[in-house]
Design an enzyme around this catalytic site. Sequence first.
Site, mmCIF file in Angstrom:
data_model
loop_
_atom_site.group_PDB
_atom_site.id
_atom_site.type_symbol
_atom_site.label_atom_id
_atom_site.label_comp_id
_atom_site.label_asym_id
_atom_site.label_seq_id
_atom_site.Cartn_x
_atom_site.Cartn_y
_atom_site.Cartn_z
ATOM 1 N N SER A 90 0.726 -1.259 -0.089
ATOM 2 C CA SER A 90 -0.046 -0.182 -0.056
ATOM 3 C C SER A 90 0.835 1.440 0.016
ATOM 4 C CB SER A 90 -0.947 -0.002 1.074
ATOM 5 O OG SER A 90 -0.408 0.268 2.450
ATOM 6 N N LYS A 108 0.510 4.141 6.740
ATOM 7 C CA LYS A 108 -0.195 5.090 5.757
ATOM 8 C C LYS A 108 0.125 6.606 5.972
ATOM 9 C CE LYS A 108 -3.014 1.649 4.752
ATOM 10 N NZ LYS A 108 -2.779 0.857 3.633
#
EC number: 3.4.21.-
Length: 166
Positions: A40, A83
């Site tokens: 990600s 993230k």
Amino acid sequence: MLRGVLGKTFRLVGYTIQYGCIAHCAFEYVGGVVMCSGPSMEPTIQNSDIVFAENLSRHFYGIQRGDIVIAKSPSDPKSNICKRVIGLEGDKILTTSPSDFFKSHSYVPMGHVWLEGDNLQNSTDSRCYGPIPYGLIRGRIFFKIWPLSDFGFLRASPNGHRFSDD
């Protein structure tokens, strides 16, 4: 004889507890080494890269837009996610569906942040589960340790900013 053995045992237990407390405080409040897994955050952080996360920022509200953070997963509290912070409380975020056909705006409520992976096509993030509470943030990643070819400070997001002005 017995008194000497008990004294040494109690000293050993005392030192063990003392060093355990010091280690806990160091990892909880200062920072530590983290291995990031999953695609990600590519290309910024590759699968199995080792990074340094500092925890002082989260304690003193020093998290900024663009920072990469480690947070408890809102969908699985036993796991952590890595993230990038896209929005802080009060921000209006331009969101897109995975197909990029539908664009909308989302507001980040008080006490929350909006997190997204750099690899937008392969990231489960705030676009799926919404803004996450600030309390789930564990630390801020700012330095890559491994692989040695990428040793150094992390670079800016490849996606540019996606904040809405209107």
